[in-house]
Design a protein around this motif. Structure first.
Motif, PDB file in Angstrom:
ATOM      1  N   GLN A 167       1.284  -1.096  -0.315  1.00 13.39           N
ATOM      2  CA  GLN A 167       0.398   0.229  -0.123  1.00 13.39           C
ATOM      3  C   GLN A 167       1.077   1.194  -0.054  1.00 13.39           C
ATOM      4  OE1 GLN A 167      -2.132   0.936   3.628  1.00 13.39           O
ATOM      5  NE2 GLN A 167      -4.170   1.131   2.313  1.00 13.39           N
ATOM      6  N   TYR A 168       1.734   1.617   0.711  1.00 10.41           N
ATOM      7  CA  TYR A 168       2.958   2.244   0.910  1.00 10.41           C
ATOM      8  C   TYR A 168       3.374   2.438  -0.363  1.00 10.41           C
ATOM      9  CZ  TYR A 168       6.161   5.224   2.474  1.00 10.41           C
ATOM     10  OH  TYR A 168       7.547   6.481   3.148  1.00 10.41           O
ATOM     11  N   ILE A 171       1.102   4.195  -3.170  1.00  4.04           N
ATOM     12  CA  ILE A 171       1.238   5.623  -3.009  1.00  4.04           C
ATOM     13  C   ILE A 171       1.871   6.136  -2.700  1.00  4.04           C
ATOM     14  CG2 ILE A 171       0.452   7.105  -0.588  1.00  4.04           C
ATOM     15  CD1 ILE A 171      -1.446   5.047   0.052  1.00  4.04           C
ATOM     16  N   ILE A 174       3.137   7.159  -6.277  1.00  7.61           N
ATOM     17  CA  ILE A 174       2.377   8.183  -6.966  1.00  7.61           C
ATOM     18  C   ILE A 174       2.942   9.661  -6.487  1.00  7.61           C
ATOM     19  CG2 ILE A 174       0.013   9.438  -6.165  1.00  7.61           C
ATOM     20  CD1 ILE A 174      -1.050   6.202  -6.487  1.00  7.61           C
ATOM     21  N   GLY A 175       3.010   9.818  -4.775  1.00  8.45           N
ATOM     22  CA  GLY A 175       3.395  10.973  -4.285  1.00  8.45           C
ATOM     23  C   GLY A 175       4.819  11.420  -5.017  1.00  8.45           C
ATOM     24  N   LEU A 224       1.232  13.346   0.006  1.00  8.14           N
ATOM     25  CA  LEU A 224       1.605  12.255   0.516  1.00  8.14           C
ATOM     26  C   LEU A 224       2.446  11.992   0.938  1.00  8.14           C
ATOM     27  CD1 LEU A 224       0.930  11.584  -3.035  1.00  8.14           C
ATOM     28  CD2 LEU A 224      -0.790  10.428  -1.400  1.00  8.14           C
ATOM     29  N   LYS A 225       3.907  12.283   0.704  1.00  6.87           N
ATOM     30  CA  LYS A 225       5.253  11.224   1.425  1.00  6.87           C
ATOM     31  C   LYS A 225       5.142  11.640   2.765  1.00  6.87           C
ATOM     32  CE  LYS A 225       7.961   8.981  -0.435  1.00  6.87           C
ATOM     33  NZ  LYS A 225       7.563   8.001  -0.567  1.00  6.87           N
ATOM     34  N   LEU A 231      -4.311  12.603   2.904  1.00  5.24           N
ATOM     35  CA  LEU A 231      -3.578  11.226   2.947  1.00  5.24           C
ATOM     36  C   LEU A 231      -2.463  10.188   3.267  1.00  5.24           C
ATOM     37  CD1 LEU A 231      -2.620  14.589   0.323  1.00  5.24           C
ATOM     38  CD2 LEU A 231      -4.176  12.864  -0.348  1.00  5.24           C
ATOM     39  N   TRP A 234      -1.788   5.618   4.401  1.00  4.45           N
ATOM     40  CA  TRP A 234      -0.389   4.731   4.519  1.00  4.45           C
ATOM     41  C   TRP A 234      -0.195   3.990   5.683  1.00  4.45           C
ATOM     42  CZ3 TRP A 234       4.137   6.119   5.314  1.00  4.45           C
ATOM     43  CH2 TRP A 234       4.639   7.547   5.414  1.00  4.45           C
TER      44      TRP A 234
ATOM     45  N   VAL B  26      -6.728   2.923  -9.019  1.00  3.53           N
ATOM     46  CA  VAL B  26      -7.570   3.097  -8.012  1.00  3.53           C
ATOM     47  C   VAL B  26      -8.092   1.824  -8.152  1.00  3.53           C
ATOM     48  CG1 VAL B  26      -9.243   4.737  -7.207  1.00  3.53           C
ATOM     49  CG2 VAL B  26      -6.995   5.470  -7.474  1.00  3.53           C
ATOM     50  N   LYS B  34      -2.569  -3.330 -10.591  1.00  2.00           N
ATOM     51  CA  LYS B  34      -2.120  -1.799 -10.169  1.00  2.00           C
ATOM     52  C   LYS B  34      -0.501  -1.510 -10.204  1.00  2.00           C
ATOM     53  CE  LYS B  34      -5.100  -2.191  -5.529  1.00  2.00           C
ATOM     54  NZ  LYS B  34      -5.354  -1.023  -5.882  1.00  2.00           N
TER      55      LYS B  34
END
Lengths: 496, 119
Positions: A167-168, A171, A174-175, A224-225, A231, A234, B26, B34
């Motif tokens: 998950q981290y 995310i 993306i960040g 995000l980070k 946000l 994570w 998403v 993903k």
């Protein structure tokens, strides 16, 4: 000796960077640990010398490979990032002292040297982000620290560590990519990646649309980070399932470094007038910060795993830091930097103390730790100090930064904000009390039998961190002086 | 309107790709999908960088007496680094997926959530 001093800004990053593969090649735990601790101790020493030099002689500019900026890559050390370097490297050293015994029970046998390799690589990345004077380098170091921290989190003993890490990873990537887009747009408009050069060229472009987009992408990417509400999704799992040492290190440093980059880009590069005048960054940061303070604390109250509880409390504490940034004043920036430092100390102490508990009973569930405080008095003492610091009780480091935050808010006559800060601190009282009650006032679980105090090898670093919380609550000269300088530096044009 | 789109078609392409990638990250529950989405997302940014290095009428940046106008090579070099980062991220992500599959027996997000007791 002189040559070493001359190249110290580069060595700050290069030493851990070289040590990381050496740890892997060492192949065995004790040798890898020795390499890791030597690297991180020398990084701490370098950070101390750099902080001393910047305080007394002003900022240091180092040109990688002798290429002059803006073409070459510049390393720029000033009070602001010297302070961050000091925090990151010293926490890493203390946590490394703590790791050998602690990870024995938390990661698979035979993976220790890889653990140290990743840990030192993460340290390299965080130091690199802080010290670099080049926007693209910041992205590369951001990814170095992130990739190694995904691996570190995945080493946790429960299988949930894997999903938390995944998950981290999603995310975090993306960040970082958002940040990359922002840097690309900045390069497109200015033709430079050097931070000092950007600082000179951005003001001429203040009403161009790509610049607005660049600012938005960079801010969201860093938020995000930094796990800024909303946000932060994570963060709770990542901290809860990572090995204790990793939780302590990451909670104390990783989010702080991202917040530092946010400070630097917002105030130094784009300028407070652009961010807070042209764009409504004040409200964009303030509203999530206040929600984070309350939502984070509320969620913390209802957690049954203490590690998760502390993770949610981190979300709330990041809210305080963002709140201080949102004030957009020199006092606010100083309060933000102080709270980064102090929050690093308190969370490192608390996560280390939880590691001691986990070492003895193999769990951090609230029902499993009942009455443990009487059997492990020193661990309990460290938890208590960390908890008091978390609520901002006087004589602890947490009090100092809350004090500065409240003063910064009062400077702008924001009484309601002060009330909100105090109200959310009361929520912190509730969850810290829940922890203390379980540890000390509940009857010990009978089935657990007689539990001994944690071994000295992990207890001493924990107590050291707890003592630092008291020390920096009494003698505030070092952090206050450094952050005062840093706030002046980060906000050019706000000289008063 | 059409002209505005055509003039900046490189941006439209990269934004479209970016949104496709982001949507996949998403909306898809499969962890491998993903990762694929994440790759498309990153690649769109690579394209953005590479296309911004183009100088109208410029040739490849190789020093030669016959040419005076060159494209800007710096974004290309930057993206080379970013590609390496992207490959590392993909490798690590897929490695995690393998480990998740080994310990959970599934790589579907909703099933993982059920097993973790979060759904």
């Amino acid at each position: 000796m002189n040559a070493i001093l001359l190249h110290l800004p580069a060595l700050q990053v290069v030493i851990p960077l070289i040590a990381a593969p050496l740890c892997l090649l060492a192949g065995r735990a004790p040798l890898a640990w020795i390499i890791a601790i030597l690297a991180s101790a020398s990084a701490t020493l370098a950070a101390v010398i750099l902080a001393y030099q910047t305080l007394n002689y002003g900022p240091i500019s180092y040109h990688m490979g002798g290429w002059a900026p803006p073409w070459g890559i510049e390393i720029l050390v000033d009070s602001a990032n010297a302070f961050i370097l000091l925090l990151v490297s010293s926490i890493a050293t203390v946590v490394l002292l703590y790791c050998p015994s602690s990870i024995k029970k938390e990661i698979q046998v035979g993976q220790e040297h890889m653990f140290y390799c990743m840990f030192i690589l993460c340290l390299t990345g965080l130091l690199g982000i802080a010290i670099s004077g080049d926007a693209f380098n910041i992205f590369v170091f951001l990814e170095i620290s992130s990739l190694s921290s995904y691996a570190l989190i995945a080493m946790g003993s429960q299988r949930k560590a894997l999903t938390a890490s995944f998950q981290y990873l999603v995310i975090g990537t993306i960040g970082a990519t958002f940040f990359l887009i922002g840097v690309g747009l900045l390069y497109m408009m200015t033709g430079t990646l050097n931070l000092a050069d950007l600082q000179n060229r951005i003001p001429q472009l203040h009403d161009s649309r790509p610049l607005l987009a660049a600012f938005a992408f960079i801010t969201v990417g860093l938020a995000l980070k930094a796990a800024l509400f909303p946000l932060h999704l994570w963060l709770p799992n990542a901290y809860a399932y990572a090995p204790s040492g990793v939780s302590a290190f990451m909670a104390a440093t990783a989010t702080k470094v991202s917040l530092y980059v946010l400070l630097r880009f917002t105030f130094t590069l784009f300028g407070a007038e652009f961010a807070f005048g042209t764009l409504p960054l004040h409200w964009v940061l303030l509203v999530p910060a206040v929600i984070a303070m309350f939502a984070g604390s509320f969620s913390a109250i209802f957690q049954n795993d203490i590690k998760r509880m502390l993770a949610y409390s981190s979300v709330a504490q990041i809210g305080y830091i963002t709140l201080a940034i949102a004030l957009a004043s020199q006092a606010g920036v100083q309060a933000a930097m102080l709270h980064m430092f102090n929050h690093g100390l308190m969370k490192a102490a608390l996560f280390c103390a939880l590691g001691c508990i986990f070492y003895r009973i193999g769990s951090t569930r609230i029902e499993a730790i009942a009455g443990l405080g009487r059997q492990m008095p020193w661990t309990f003492a460290a938890t208590l100090i960390g908890g008091l610091s978390l609520l901002g009780a006087p004589l602890t480091a947490g009090f100092i930064s809350k004090w500065f935050l409240v003063q910064a808010a009062l400077d702008q006559s924001l009484w309601w904000l002060v009330a909100l800060v105090l109200a959310s601190s009361l929520l912190a009282v509730v969850y810290v009390w829940r922890l203390v009650e379980a540890l000390y006032f509940k009857e010990p679980v009978a089935s657990r039998g007689n539990v001994q105090e944690a071994p000295l090898s992990i207890l001493l670093p924990t107590l050291l961190l707890a003592a630092a919380n008291i020390y920096f609550g009494l003698d505030t000269r070092l952090p206050v002086n450094l952050t005062e300088n840093a706030a002046l530096l980060l906000m050019p044009g706000h000289m008063q | 309107m059409l002209q505005a789109i055509l003039d900046h078609y490189n941006y439209w392409v990269s934004i479209t790709l970016m949104m496709i990638g982001f949507y996949t990250v998403v909306a898809r529950g499969n962890l491998v999908k993903k990762i694929v989405g994440l790759n498309i997302f990153q690649t769109s940014v690579f394209l953005l960088y590479i296309s911004m290095g183009k100088v109208t009428g410029g040739t490849a940046p190789i020093l030669d007496d016959r040419f005076t106008v060159y494209s800007n090579p710096l974004p290309h070099v930057l993206i080379l680094t970013a590609i390496v980062v992207g490959v590392a991220t993909t490798a690590l992500g897929l490695g995690l997926v393998v480990r998740i599959r080994e310990s959970y027996g599934s790589i579907e997000e909703d099933e993982l959530d059920l097993m973790d007791g979060e759904a």
